[in-house]
Design a protein around this motif. Structure first.
Motif, PDB file in Angstrom:
ATOM      1  N   VAL A   7       0.850  -1.186   0.000  1.00  0.00           N
ATOM      2  CA  VAL A   7       0.000   0.000   0.000  1.00  0.00           C
ATOM      3  C   VAL A   7       0.889   1.241   0.000  1.00  0.00           C
ATOM      4  O   VAL A   7       1.833   1.336   0.805  1.00  0.00           O
ATOM      5  CB  VAL A   7      -0.946   0.010   1.221  1.00  0.00           C
ATOM      6  CG1 VAL A   7      -1.700   1.331   1.314  1.00  0.00           C
ATOM      7  CG2 VAL A   7      -1.923  -1.161   1.132  1.00  0.00           C
ATOM      8  N   LEU A   8       0.597   2.167  -0.899  1.00  0.00           N
ATOM      9  CA  LEU A   8       1.383   3.391  -1.012  1.00  0.00           C
ATOM     10  C   LEU A   8       0.442   4.593  -1.099  1.00  0.00           C
ATOM     11  O   LEU A   8      -0.728   4.467  -1.476  1.00  0.00           O
ATOM     12  CB  LEU A   8       2.239   3.386  -2.280  1.00  0.00           C
ATOM     13  CG  LEU A   8       3.259   2.270  -2.478  1.00  0.00           C
ATOM     14  CD1 LEU A   8       3.959   2.475  -3.813  1.00  0.00           C
ATOM     15  CD2 LEU A   8       4.272   2.258  -1.361  1.00  0.00           C
ATOM     16  N   ALA A  43      -3.647   0.409  -3.298  1.00  0.00           N
ATOM     17  CA  ALA A  43      -3.201  -0.923  -2.893  1.00  0.00           C
ATOM     18  C   ALA A  43      -2.820  -1.723  -4.137  1.00  0.00           C
ATOM     19  O   ALA A  43      -3.571  -1.772  -5.115  1.00  0.00           O
ATOM     20  CB  ALA A  43      -4.302  -1.637  -2.117  1.00  0.00           C
ATOM     21  N   PHE A  44      -1.645  -2.351  -4.078  1.00  0.00           N
ATOM     22  CA  PHE A  44      -1.161  -3.225  -5.144  1.00  0.00           C
ATOM     23  C   PHE A  44      -1.274  -4.658  -4.633  1.00  0.00           C
ATOM     24  O   PHE A  44      -0.641  -5.016  -3.635  1.00  0.00           O
ATOM     25  CB  PHE A  44       0.287  -2.885  -5.498  1.00  0.00           C
ATOM     26  CG  PHE A  44       0.476  -1.451  -5.930  1.00  0.00           C
ATOM     27  CD1 PHE A  44       0.474  -1.109  -7.270  1.00  0.00           C
ATOM     28  CD2 PHE A  44       0.641  -0.446  -4.986  1.00  0.00           C
ATOM     29  CE1 PHE A  44       0.648   0.212  -7.663  1.00  0.00           C
ATOM     30  CE2 PHE A  44       0.812   0.878  -5.366  1.00  0.00           C
ATOM     31  CZ  PHE A  44       0.808   1.205  -6.714  1.00  0.00           C
ATOM     32  N   VAL A  45      -2.063  -5.478  -5.312  1.00  0.00           N
ATOM     33  CA  VAL A  45      -2.444  -6.782  -4.788  1.00  0.00           C
ATOM     34  C   VAL A  45      -1.990  -7.886  -5.739  1.00  0.00           C
ATOM     35  O   VAL A  45      -2.220  -7.810  -6.957  1.00  0.00           O
ATOM     36  CB  VAL A  45      -3.972  -6.866  -4.592  1.00  0.00           C
ATOM     37  CG1 VAL A  45      -4.371  -8.236  -4.055  1.00  0.00           C
ATOM     38  CG2 VAL A  45      -4.438  -5.763  -3.636  1.00  0.00           C
ATOM     39  N   VAL A  46      -1.335  -8.911  -5.174  1.00  0.00           N
ATOM     40  CA  VAL A  46      -0.964 -10.110  -5.918  1.00  0.00           C
ATOM     41  C   VAL A  46      -1.916 -11.222  -5.487  1.00  0.00           C
ATOM     42  O   VAL A  46      -2.054 -11.503  -4.292  1.00  0.00           O
ATOM     43  CB  VAL A  46       0.492 -10.527  -5.634  1.00  0.00           C
ATOM     44  CG1 VAL A  46       0.830 -11.834  -6.344  1.00  0.00           C
ATOM     45  CG2 VAL A  46       1.451  -9.420  -6.070  1.00  0.00           C
ATOM     46  N   THR A  47      -2.594 -11.842  -6.450  1.00  0.00           N
ATOM     47  CA  THR A  47      -3.562 -12.888  -6.133  1.00  0.00           C
ATOM     48  C   THR A  47      -3.677 -13.864  -7.291  1.00  0.00           C
ATOM     49  O   THR A  47      -3.507 -13.496  -8.453  1.00  0.00           O
ATOM     50  CB  THR A  47      -4.948 -12.289  -5.831  1.00  0.00           C
ATOM     51  OG1 THR A  47      -5.889 -13.352  -5.640  1.00  0.00           O
ATOM     52  CG2 THR A  47      -5.427 -11.415  -6.983  1.00  0.00           C
ATOM     53  N   LEU A 103      -1.474  -7.218  -9.690  1.00  0.00           N
ATOM     54  CA  LEU A 103      -0.174  -7.469 -10.307  1.00  0.00           C
ATOM     55  C   LEU A 103       0.168  -8.949 -10.220  1.00  0.00           C
ATOM     56  O   LEU A 103      -0.238  -9.640  -9.282  1.00  0.00           O
ATOM     57  CB  LEU A 103       0.918  -6.664  -9.598  1.00  0.00           C
ATOM     58  CG  LEU A 103       0.778  -5.141  -9.551  1.00  0.00           C
ATOM     59  CD1 LEU A 103       1.891  -4.546  -8.703  1.00  0.00           C
ATOM     60  CD2 LEU A 103       0.812  -4.561 -10.949  1.00  0.00           C
ATOM     61  N   PRO A 104       0.959  -9.474 -11.163  1.00  0.00           N
ATOM     62  CA  PRO A 104       1.410 -10.868 -11.054  1.00  0.00           C
ATOM     63  C   PRO A 104       2.411 -11.074  -9.929  1.00  0.00           C
ATOM     64  O   PRO A 104       2.530 -12.153  -9.365  1.00  0.00           O
ATOM     65  CB  PRO A 104       2.038 -11.142 -12.422  1.00  0.00           C
ATOM     66  CG  PRO A 104       2.411  -9.799 -12.957  1.00  0.00           C
ATOM     67  CD  PRO A 104       1.376  -8.842 -12.426  1.00  0.00           C
ATOM     68  N   SER A 105       3.136 -10.018  -9.594  1.00  0.00           N
ATOM     69  CA  SER A 105       4.106 -10.062  -8.486  1.00  0.00           C
ATOM     70  C   SER A 105       4.463  -8.636  -8.120  1.00  0.00           C
ATOM     71  O   SER A 105       4.254  -7.701  -8.906  1.00  0.00           O
ATOM     72  CB  SER A 105       5.367 -10.838  -8.872  1.00  0.00           C
ATOM     73  OG  SER A 105       6.033 -10.200  -9.955  1.00  0.00           O
ATOM     74  N   LEU A 106       5.021  -8.452  -6.918  1.00  0.00           N
ATOM     75  CA  LEU A 106       5.487  -7.136  -6.495  1.00  0.00           C
ATOM     76  C   LEU A 106       6.936  -6.957  -6.928  1.00  0.00           C
ATOM     77  O   LEU A 106       7.754  -7.864  -6.737  1.00  0.00           O
ATOM     78  CB  LEU A 106       5.369  -6.984  -4.979  1.00  0.00           C
ATOM     79  CG  LEU A 106       3.961  -7.025  -4.391  1.00  0.00           C
ATOM     80  CD1 LEU A 106       4.018  -6.884  -2.877  1.00  0.00           C
ATOM     81  CD2 LEU A 106       3.070  -5.942  -4.988  1.00  0.00           C
ATOM     82  N   PRO A 107       7.292  -5.813  -7.501  1.00  0.00           N
ATOM     83  CA  PRO A 107       8.682  -5.608  -7.927  1.00  0.00           C
ATOM     84  C   PRO A 107       9.613  -5.462  -6.735  1.00  0.00           C
ATOM     85  O   PRO A 107       9.245  -4.873  -5.711  1.00  0.00           O
ATOM     86  CB  PRO A 107       8.609  -4.306  -8.727  1.00  0.00           C
ATOM     87  CG  PRO A 107       7.434  -3.573  -8.149  1.00  0.00           C
ATOM     88  CD  PRO A 107       6.444  -4.642  -7.758  1.00  0.00           C
ATOM     89  N   VAL A 108      10.809  -6.029  -6.855  1.00  0.00           N
ATOM     90  CA  VAL A 108      11.816  -5.893  -5.807  1.00  0.00           C
ATOM     91  C   VAL A 108      13.093  -5.342  -6.414  1.00  0.00           C
ATOM     92  O   VAL A 108      13.377  -5.525  -7.600  1.00  0.00           O
ATOM     93  CB  VAL A 108      12.096  -7.243  -5.101  1.00  0.00           C
ATOM     94  CG1 VAL A 108      10.877  -7.743  -4.371  1.00  0.00           C
ATOM     95  CG2 VAL A 108      12.575  -8.294  -6.100  1.00  0.00           C
TER      96      VAL A 108
END
Length: 500
Positions: free
Chosen positions: A423-424, A438-442, A472-477
């Motif tokens: 969440v940003l 909210a950025f959600v991976v599911t 999103l398919p995944s959260l960027p790292v």
């Protein structure tokens, strides 16, 4: 130049055990004597620079994981040149840009993990502004570590040899590390975490480093099994990738301690790691500015959202919060259920220890000075254990009220089908303040905006409910294994479900 404890430890090992392996892989091997030879070659290259370099002049070190990094660090230290630890493998123009931003005149580069000649070390001149160059640093300064750059502008952390050694000794005592340990070395040597967990054990105690081949995450455990690794420092991104596999490879049977650092790990992921691999993963909390802060000695802390207890010799205090911060949420779902004991204390994490760096570079900051580092981390003590609850600089301004995004993330993780969430606060298209996104991976593709928004409305006050959701398919790292918040902020709605 006064005696350097890192050089003294390595030179003692060179005299007594020159033929002992120091780095190994399934295809290569480097002994203590071979690293010493490489250090002399790198030193010769540095001494060939036109015009003598004054002691205390910071020099960039951009070297790949391997014997070249150890040799480059030793060579710079012997010449009294603080090593500014740059990431290896970046294009030349990005190295130049980073070096200029840090006011460096030269970079010692080694792109090979297993160099064999002096020519494998390259001295790169940096074009820079001749005005306002920083003066030489004190003789005891060994390295300048770079912060993770959460603001997008990394800065240097000036660290002495004595601080590095103090951190190494404290971590060895706290974690039970031994000279005979074989370290599975998969994280970057140039990062503070890699420097403390991999480089210092090799140089100070002669611990053998087991290097996996790059390019395939499965090579890490393959190398660990081949090299009989006993100690494995890793990051949450690697752990999350392994536990999601239907048939993950086994851990090395010799492995007795696996730790993670750099970013939070979901309690469910830590529990899954224990279930899949039959070993617990231990939390290590630290910073570039202070070295190790706390460690989960028992191994169950990650599953409870705990950061463990302070590292030996480290004093952790929680300073009062700024008035604008407001009330803090509890740290994660498990802590929301926990009744707070009378000993619970909340505030900003502040560190005092012999391992604290001298200051920031090239510009000082009162947050780091005189053996004390005042972080931006919000935390609470429950008994002797530390629980993290976010950062002051992550707080979101909603109509004049401060909202901690960790509270919203903890709520969304309770919704079935949500695997990861971040969440940003993003600027509103019109008006002042921030919009909560909210950025959600599911894996549950049937989740809708109404599902996400309605769940938050039933668990949060109205001003804390996100107005925008992105799947999103995944959260960027980042390369340091941390959530890349800058990359998230650059995303725009366009992946359903989103703002209706």
């Amino acid at each position: 130049m006064t005696a350097d404890p890192i050089l003294e430890a390595f030179e003692t090992r060179f005299r007594e055990y020159p033929d002992q392996p120091l780095l190994v892989s399934p295809t290569h091997r480097a002994t203590v004597a071979e690293v010493e030879t490489l250090a002399q070659l790198a030193q010769s290259q540095l001494e060939s620079i036109a015009g003598p370099l004054n002691r205390g002049t910071p020099i960039g070190l951009a070297a790949a994981n391997g014997s070249g990094f150890l040799a480059g660090l030793l060579a710079l230290r012997r010449l009294g040149l603080p090593a500014v630890l740059l990431e290896a493998g970046r294009p030349a123009h990005l190295v130049q840009k980073m070096a200029r931003s840090l006011d460096l005149g030269w970079v010692l580069s080694c792109s090979q993990s297993w160099p064999g000649r002096g020519e494998d070390f390259e001295i790169l001149p940096i074009e820079r502004n001749l005005e306002g160059q920083t003066p030489p640093l004190a003789p005891e300064i060994a390295v300048i570590k770079l912060t993770s750059g959460s603001t997008g502008k990394p800065r240097g952390v000036v660290t002495s040899s004595s601080a590095l050694v103090a951190d190494d000794r404290a971590l060895a005592a706290t974690m039970g590390l031994r000279p005979e340990d074989r370290v599975l070395a998969s994280i970057p040597f140039s990062h503070s975490y890699g420097l403390a967990s991999i480089v210092l054990p090799a140089l100070m105690r002669g611990s053998v480093l087991v290097l996996p081949q790059t390019g395939n995450p499965f090579n890490v455990l393959r190398a660990g099994r081949w090299g009989k690794a006993t100690f494995f420092p890793t990051i949450p991104a690697w752990v999350e990738a392994m536990v999601k596999m239907s048939n993950p490879p086994a851990l090395p049977p010799t492995l007795r301690l696996t730790i993670y650092a750099g970013a939070p790990l979901e309690p469910a992921t830590a529990a899954r790691f224990h279930q899949v691999f039959g070993q617990r993963i231990h939390v290590f909390y630290g910073s570039s500015e202070s070295g190790g802060i706390s460690f989960d000695r028992l191994g169950d802390g990650a599953e409870r959202g705990s950061l463990g207890t302070p590292v030996e010799g480290v004093r952790v205090t929680l300073e009062p919060l700024p008035a604008e911060t407001g009330d803090l949420p509890k740290a994660g779902e498990s802590s929301r259920r926990a009744a707070l004991s009378p000993s619970t204390r909340q505030g900003l994490v502040t560190i005092s220890s012999p391992a604290v760096a001298q200051g920031y570079w090239p510009r000082p900051d009162p947050a780091l000075e005189e053996g004390r580092f005042r972080t931006q981390d919000l935390a609470e003590f429950r008994g002797q254990e530390l629980f993290l609850m976010g950062r002051v600089d992550d707080l979101i301004n909603v109509k004049g009220k401060k909202v901690n995004p960790r509270e919203i993330e903890a709520v969304l993780r309770q919704l079935p089908g949500v695997e990861e969430v971040a969440v940003l606060g993003v600027p509103k298209p019109k008006g002042n303040g921030d919009l909560i996104r909210a950025f959600v991976v599911t894996k549950d593709k049937s989740l809708t905006y109404d599902d996400l928004h309605g769940f938050c409305r039933s668990h949060l006050p109205d001003h804390k409910v996100p107005r925008s959701f992105l799947l999103l398919p995944s959260l960027p790292v980042s390369s340091r294994g941390k959530l890349d918040r800058a990359a998230l902020r650059d995303l725009r709605p366009g992946q359903a479900p989103t703002t209706p």
